[in-house]
Design a protein around this motif. Structure first.
Motif, PDB file in Angstrom:
ATOM      1  N   GLY A 118       0.788  -1.100   0.001  1.00  0.00           N
ATOM      2  CA  GLY A 118      -0.011   0.233  -0.148  1.00  0.00           C
ATOM      3  C   GLY A 118       0.943   1.381  -0.131  1.00  0.00           C
ATOM      4  N   LEU A 119       0.353   2.352   0.532  1.00  0.00           N
ATOM      5  CA  LEU A 119       0.913   3.563   0.589  1.00  0.00           C
ATOM      6  C   LEU A 119       2.214   3.660   1.307  1.00  0.00           C
ATOM      7  CD1 LEU A 119      -2.353   5.837   0.860  1.00  0.00           C
ATOM      8  CD2 LEU A 119      -0.936   5.033  -1.187  1.00  0.00           C
ATOM      9  N   THR A 120       3.142   4.192   0.920  1.00  0.00           N
ATOM     10  CA  THR A 120       4.583   4.539   1.768  1.00  0.00           C
ATOM     11  C   THR A 120       4.333   5.558   2.872  1.00  0.00           C
ATOM     12  OG1 THR A 120       5.287   6.014   0.469  1.00  0.00           O
ATOM     13  CG2 THR A 120       5.984   3.736  -0.191  1.00  0.00           C
ATOM     14  N   PRO A 121       5.060   5.785   3.883  1.00  0.00           N
ATOM     15  CA  PRO A 121       4.867   6.807   4.948  1.00  0.00           C
ATOM     16  C   PRO A 121       4.969   8.029   4.391  1.00  0.00           C
ATOM     17  CG  PRO A 121       6.200   5.094   5.781  1.00  0.00           C
ATOM     18  CD  PRO A 121       6.007   4.720   4.362  1.00  0.00           C
ATOM     19  N   LEU A 122       5.985   8.208   3.179  1.00  0.00           N
ATOM     20  CA  LEU A 122       6.204   9.480   2.436  1.00  0.00           C
ATOM     21  C   LEU A 122       4.677   9.975   1.942  1.00  0.00           C
ATOM     22  CD1 LEU A 122       7.930  11.755   1.426  1.00  0.00           C
ATOM     23  CD2 LEU A 122       8.424  10.268  -0.567  1.00  0.00           C
ATOM     24  N   LYS A 123       4.082   9.054   1.096  1.00  0.00           N
ATOM     25  CA  LYS A 123       2.770   9.384   0.377  1.00  0.00           C
ATOM     26  C   LYS A 123       1.770   9.670   1.412  1.00  0.00           C
ATOM     27  CE  LYS A 123      -0.672   9.282  -2.245  1.00  0.00           C
ATOM     28  NZ  LYS A 123      -2.116   9.494  -1.758  1.00  0.00           N
ATOM     29  N   ILE A 124       1.556   9.027   2.720  1.00  0.00           N
ATOM     30  CA  ILE A 124       0.729   9.242   3.730  1.00  0.00           C
ATOM     31  C   ILE A 124       1.053  10.805   4.369  1.00  0.00           C
ATOM     32  CG2 ILE A 124      -0.257   8.868   6.034  1.00  0.00           C
ATOM     33  CD1 ILE A 124       0.017   5.849   5.160  1.00  0.00           C
ATOM     34  N   ALA A 125       2.354  11.112   4.564  1.00  0.00           N
ATOM     35  CA  ALA A 125       2.697  12.281   5.223  1.00  0.00           C
ATOM     36  C   ALA A 125       2.622  13.468   4.232  1.00  0.00           C
ATOM     37  CB  ALA A 125       4.142  12.251   5.511  1.00  0.00           C
ATOM     38  N   SER A 126       2.652  13.023   3.007  1.00  0.00           N
ATOM     39  CA  SER A 126       2.367  14.138   2.087  1.00  0.00           C
ATOM     40  C   SER A 126       0.972  14.591   1.850  1.00  0.00           C
ATOM     41  CB  SER A 126       2.644  13.774   0.590  1.00  0.00           C
ATOM     42  OG  SER A 126       4.110  13.325   0.428  1.00  0.00           O
ATOM     43  N   GLU A 127       0.123  13.565   2.089  1.00  0.00           N
ATOM     44  CA  GLU A 127      -1.367  13.792   2.180  1.00  0.00           C
ATOM     45  C   GLU A 127      -1.667  14.668   3.257  1.00  0.00           C
ATOM     46  OE1 GLU A 127      -3.026  13.524  -0.051  1.00  0.00           O
ATOM     47  OE2 GLU A 127      -2.667  11.920  -1.668  1.00  0.00           O
ATOM     48  N   TYR A 128      -1.206  14.297   4.266  1.00  0.00           N
ATOM     49  CA  TYR A 128      -1.301  15.020   5.625  1.00  0.00           C
ATOM     50  C   TYR A 128      -0.830  16.496   5.515  1.00  0.00           C
ATOM     51  CZ  TYR A 128      -3.237  10.989   8.360  1.00  0.00           C
ATOM     52  OH  TYR A 128      -3.985  10.145   8.932  1.00  0.00           O
ATOM     53  N   LEU A 129       0.289  16.623   4.792  1.00  0.00           N
ATOM     54  CA  LEU A 129       0.667  17.849   4.714  1.00  0.00           C
ATOM     55  C   LEU A 129      -0.089  18.929   3.969  1.00  0.00           C
ATOM     56  CD1 LEU A 129       2.904  20.146   4.759  1.00  0.00           C
ATOM     57  CD2 LEU A 129       4.302  19.082   2.924  1.00  0.00           C
ATOM     58  N   LEU A 130      -0.655  18.080   2.774  1.00  0.00           N
ATOM     59  CA  LEU A 130      -1.776  18.604   1.808  1.00  0.00           C
ATOM     60  C   LEU A 130      -2.944  19.413   2.907  1.00  0.00           C
ATOM     61  CD1 LEU A 130      -1.461  16.480  -1.258  1.00  0.00           C
ATOM     62  CD2 LEU A 130      -0.893  18.970  -1.073  1.00  0.00           C
ATOM     63  N   VAL A 131      -3.526  18.315   3.719  1.00  0.00           N
ATOM     64  CA  VAL A 131      -4.492  18.475   4.555  1.00  0.00           C
ATOM     65  C   VAL A 131      -4.180  19.840   5.239  1.00  0.00           C
ATOM     66  CG1 VAL A 131      -6.107  17.722   6.414  1.00  0.00           C
ATOM     67  CG2 VAL A 131      -5.625  16.122   4.707  1.00  0.00           C
ATOM     68  N   GLY A 132      -3.083  19.751   6.017  1.00  0.00           N
ATOM     69  CA  GLY A 132      -2.531  20.969   6.832  1.00  0.00           C
ATOM     70  C   GLY A 132      -2.661  22.138   5.973  1.00  0.00           C
ATOM     71  N   LEU A 133      -1.974  22.117   4.779  1.00  0.00           N
ATOM     72  CA  LEU A 133      -2.115  23.347   3.747  1.00  0.00           C
ATOM     73  C   LEU A 133      -3.355  23.973   3.712  1.00  0.00           C
ATOM     74  CD1 LEU A 133       0.773  22.546   1.283  1.00  0.00           C
ATOM     75  CD2 LEU A 133       0.859  24.362   3.019  1.00  0.00           C
ATOM     76  N   LEU A 134      -4.499  22.782   3.440  1.00  0.00           N
ATOM     77  CA  LEU A 134      -5.878  23.092   3.117  1.00  0.00           C
ATOM     78  C   LEU A 134      -6.480  23.786   4.400  1.00  0.00           C
ATOM     79  CD1 LEU A 134      -6.691  20.592   0.544  1.00  0.00           C
ATOM     80  CD2 LEU A 134      -6.417  22.874   0.093  1.00  0.00           C
ATOM     81  N   VAL A 135      -6.292  23.144   5.700  1.00  0.00           N
ATOM     82  CA  VAL A 135      -6.729  23.442   7.004  1.00  0.00           C
ATOM     83  C   VAL A 135      -6.356  25.037   6.998  1.00  0.00           C
ATOM     84  CG1 VAL A 135      -6.789  23.217   9.443  1.00  0.00           C
ATOM     85  CG2 VAL A 135      -7.282  21.408   7.938  1.00  0.00           C
TER      86      VAL A 135
END
Length: 968
Positions: A183-200
């Protein structure tokens, strides 16, 4: 609802519609997250056509966002929207490459697969998120220039090309984002969370901007940001690219794009048309409300249209004018004037100021003309707008005013008041005969000059400011308000005058009329009446009447402000004998000098009055909130008066000695009238005479006893050092294991008759009388001698000793030298001495305090801030002060277990100490429960009865090195 209340009204309606939709989408997200995926849906996400459809929708919407902004009138599209549109052109291209790279799609340059698709996906999402963040956070810009827009689009294209180069041609330089079977690597998940943070973050900034009106559709933009944030949350949860959560994320992304499309559509398309319609409606409303005749004519003077309603002022119906020339409709003289106005407007753009007179069915009317040339395209015939304003009433009023002017001038020349008119620049326009008599100038000497020549400073300096302020703001500071000022005659003499200023408008110009009256004689009469009514004629002091009036007001003020005052009744001893011996003239001279000495013995705001004969009264206000404090101040004034009478009075080459008897009563904490207070002070004065004269007495016997007791205490205290009555007691300070780290030195006074006097009973008295400096030096001497002795003691050589420092000590200019000299004389280690300061010492002269502390700190002396949290210190001072230790006040320790606020304060102090690298010690610890609670907060040093009471030096040195046996 509370969030909505904080936002501007312009956003609330849209947000009320948006919030339920966002709430529904959030609920779906939570359901997808929590509940297991039904078996029937598990294969749905692997359906490549469905993924292609969703991606195609998002690409189309991204393209629409770009085309809406780029295809509109770019000169009117704000720069922020243009940046967002160019960014989403790149997002659409990256989403297209993501679609072609999806598993199951034909090869796109290189074989398609999850990781390739994810790389394009992340690039698109970061570009979209950063563009949204920039749009919200950056200042709102006007439209970009053509060169800037194309440069921006080329920059986005270059960025997209760079991403394709890396993903398609050099994928090995990119980190892994997906591992098959895992499945997803930690980098991919961290990137998505970073995107969520930018949007929030973008959403929070957007909400902050929505507290005020915004130049864009903030609600739709907020919906887009929140939907895209929820979309990214889905992409942190799926285990494979065929997971249904992946599919849900794509759906939410499309919804977010649709919200964004709505925001851009509102800004690029709908808003310009809405503004154009509003301008059109405003223009129509303006024309409807204009009371003047408005015509549109061509260069030949032909009427093209008629725009205003007052048709009763026309010689014929409006339709009659349309298509006809001015020369066909108006009389020759009026037509010629109109044509001159049109010609001037054609040449210069506008023309105004000409007038015409017409005989209409409703009578003769006067009109003022104003013509403006309209903008025209190349080859178009010139057109003009002509406004004809009916000024008949103004002309009639002006003629009536001119008729009355001669009569008015005759009246003005014969009134007793000076009347001066000035223009907006302050230049004199008229100056009547009375004004000439008052100021000594002829009218010809003043006309045309600035009125400031008739004013002395500061009125002359302020005059232009008044006029400018009124012209700028319309706020009347002088106009319409009668007041008394000073004038200056031609001779330079300054005199008082009353001045009233009003304004009128004459021929379109504002004129200010000033009425001036010389009040020199009135002022002199009033001053004499005031002096005779309220002041003693011999001494010029307030008399009984003025004193009683001031006393009534002082009693009320004292009760309201909780500040006590005092009344001193003064009678000269043996004054009758002096009068009988040397005569009343000699006695009057003595009274005059007495008045001067009494006035010199009090503050500027205090009242000294003469009742008559040899009786004087002094009223003192704001002496303190307690009777003891007020009595102490009153006593000080009484002693100062007695001291001033020790010098003989020099009269007619003769020295005359005289003494006063003074009675004192306090007011402010009772409901006594002025008469009762006077009677009490008089009674106390007779008590002073009965005690031998040349002294003072208080009316309150108990207060007199208190003052006598304080005087005796002060006398004993000043002898305490020489009689060896002072001693130091030491209270241990321990660590978390109960080991003794040092002690606090506490001053005790062993009086042979009073017994052991507590510090609270004599330290305040020592501070008030100034003896605290000698006490402080004695404590410092004894402490340094003790430290030197401990250095040779096997169990005490490593102990610190804390000494309290008073405000007077710290303010002393020799404080630093005295401390260092004392340490050297006794051979004590400066590193073992710790000076305790209270927060109240920081209330004033902070810079001097910091400088002195820094000098001592450089020598090794430590500092502890006592009673922290109860005084004046701020975090800024805490950062700058060279401290080693904070002490938690015993009041917080006592309240800690029963009061949550006390516990919060104690915990906060411990946290502050740790933040600033300071030791924290709690004083007043009396129970194991308090110690345990402090330990949990992180406090590791303690002082209090739980570990030991203050004891003498010998007893302290016999204490065990560890007090760990304290009951727990």
């Amino acid at each position: 609802m509370q969030v909505l209340d904080r936002l501007d009204r312009s956003h609330r309606a849209d947000l009320r519609q948006l919030l339920p939709r966002i709430g529904l989408l959030l609920a779906v997200l939570v359901v997808c997250w929590v509940l297991p995926v039904p078996p029937a849906l598990r294969g749905l996400a692997s359906h490549a056509p469905l993924h292609a459809l969703l991606e195609t929708l998002s690409i189309v919407v991204a393209g629409l966002i770009f085309s809406l902004a780029w295809g509109s009138r770019l000169a009117q599209v704000p720069g922020n929207v243009c940046v967002l549109a160019c960014a989403f052109a790149g997002v659409g291209l990256l989403d297209f490459s993501h679609l072609l790279s999806y598993a199951g799609m034909p090869d796109y340059v290189t074989p398609s697969g999850p990781e390739k698709a994810i790389d394009f996906w992340l690039a698109a999402r970061f570009l979209a998120s950063l563009a949204l963040l920039w749009m919200v956070a950056a200042p709102w810009q006007s439209a970009l220039e053509r060169r800037s827009r194309h440069a921006l689009l080329l920059g986005v294209a270059a960025l997209v090309a760079l991403v394709h180069w890396a993903v398609l041609l050099h994928p090995t330089i990119l980190p892994r984002t997906f591992v098959a079977g895992q499945g997803l690597t930690p980098l991919k998940i961290a990137s998505e969370y970073l995107l969520v943070g930018l949007l929030v973050l973008t959403a929070l900034l957007l909400l902050r901007r929505m507290r005020e009106p915004t130049p864009f559709n903030a609600s739709a933009l907020l919906g887009a940001v929140l939907c895209m944030a929820m979309s990214e949350l889905f992409f942190t949860l799926y285990a494979s690219v065929t997971d249904v959560l992946n599919l849900a994320g794509h759906v939410y992304k499309v919804i977010g794009y649709l919200f964004l499309h709505r925001a851009v559509f509102m800004e690029a398309v709908q808003r310009p048309y809405t503004e154009l319609e509003q301008v059109k409606e405003q223009l129509q409303a303006t024309l409807t409300t204009v009371p003047d005749l408005v015509f549109e004519v061509d260069a030949d003077g032909r009427y093209l249209s008629y725009h205003s309603p007052p048709s009763d002022l026309l010689a014929a119906a409006p339709e009659y004018f349309i298509g006809r020339l001015v020369t066909e409709v108006l009389p020759p003289e009026a037509a010629a004037t109109v044509m001159l106005t049109l010609g001037e407007a054609l040449e210069h753009g506008s023309s105004s100021g000409r007038r015409i007179v017409l005989d209409l069915p409703v009578g003769r009317h006067h009109f003022a003309l104003h013509a403006t040339r309209c903008q025209q395209e190349a080859g178009e015939n010139p057109r003009l707008i002509v406004l004809s304003r009916n000024i008949t009433q103004e002309v009639s009023a002006r003629e009536a005013l001119l008729d009355a002017a001669q009569q008015t001038q005759a009246i003005l020349d014969n009134v007793i008041d000076g009347i001066i008119t000035i223009d907006r620049q302050g230049n004199v326009k008229t100056f009547n005969r009375s004004a000439s008599k008052i100021f000594g100038y002829e009218a010809s000497e003043v006309l045309g000059r600035n009125v400031k020549m008739l004013m002395p400073p500061p009125y002359a300096d302020e005059h232009d400011g008044y006029l400018a302020h009124y012209a700028r703001t319309g706020v009347r500071q002088v106009i319409g308000r009668g007041r008394e000022v000073e004038g200056r005659r031609k001779s330079g003499e300054v005199f008082p005058m009353s001045l009233a200023v009003n304004e009128i408008e004459r021929e379109g110009e504002r004129i200010y009329i000033g009425m001036v009256r010389d009040i020199t004689q009135r002022r002199a009469a009033e001053a004499e009446i005031q002096r005779l009514a309220f002041f003693d004629q011999l001494t010029d002091l307030p008399n009984r009447r003025l004193l009683l009036d001031r006393l009534d007001r002082a009693v009320l003020s004292a009760a309201r402000r909780s500040q006590l005052g005092a009344l001193l009744f003064i009678d000269l001893d043996e004054f009758k004998l002096l009068n009988d011996t040397w005569g009343h003239d000699f006695g009057d001279r003595v009274l005059v000098q007495v008045a001067r000495r009494l006035s010199g013995s009090v503050r500027e705001g205090d009242t000294v009055a003469r009742l008559g004969g040899d009786e004087f009264v002094i009223m003192l206000e704001s002496l303190g909130q307690t009777r003891e404090e007020a009595a102490a101040h009153a006593e000080m004034v009484a002693r100062k008066i007695l001291l001033s009478f020790e010098q003989p009075f020099q009269l007619l080459e003769r020295e005359q000695h005289s003494s006063p008897s003074i009675g004192i009563t306090l007011f402010g904490d009772n409901l006594l009238s002025a008469g009762e207070l006077m009677a009490h002070a008089d009674t106390a004065m007779y008590q002073a005479k009965a005690q031998g004269k040349n002294t003072f007495r208080f009316f309150d016997a108990e207060l007199q006893a208190v003052l006598a007791g304080r005087a005796a205490l002060e006398a004993d205290l000043r002898q305490s050092i020489s009689r060896r009555q002072l001693l130091l007691h030491f209270q241990p300070q321990v660590d978390a294991q109960g080991r003794v780290l040092g002690a606090e030195a506490l001053l005790r006074w062993q009086h042979p008759q009073r017994g052991l006097v507590p510090p609270g009973a004599f330290i305040p008295e020592a501070e008030q009388c100034g003896f605290v400096l000698e006490l402080g030096q004695w404590v410092l001497d004894t402490a340094c001698r003790t430290l030197a002795a401990w250095a040779r003691h096997p169990h005490c050589s490593g102990l610190d000793l804390s000494v309290n420092v008073s405000a007077l000590q710290l303010r002393d200019a020799h404080f630093v030298d005295d401390v260092l000299d004392t340490l050297r004389r006794h051979g004590a280690d400066p590193r073992r001495l710790k000076l305790e300061l209270t927060e109240s010492l920081l209330a004033e002269n902070v810079e001097d305090t910091i400088a002195k502390m820094s000098q001592l700190r450089a020598a090794g002396v430590g500092f502890s801030l006592d009673d922290f949290g109860t005084g004046y210190s701020s975090l800024n001072y805490l950062r700058r002060l060279p401290l080693e230790e904070l002490k938690i006040d015993r009041s917080f320790v006592n309240d800690m277990l029963g009061d949550p606020n006390g516990a919060v304060i104690a915990r906060t102090i411990v946290a502050l100490g740790q933040t600033f690298g300071l030791q924290v010690i709690a004083e007043g610890v009396e129970t194991p429960e308090q110690r345990d609670a402090l330990l949990k907060m992180g406090c590791r040093r303690f002082q209090g009865f739980l570990f030991g009471r203050p004891v003498d030096q010998a007893s302290f040195e016999r204490l065990p090195q560890s007090l760990a046996a304290i009951p727990s």
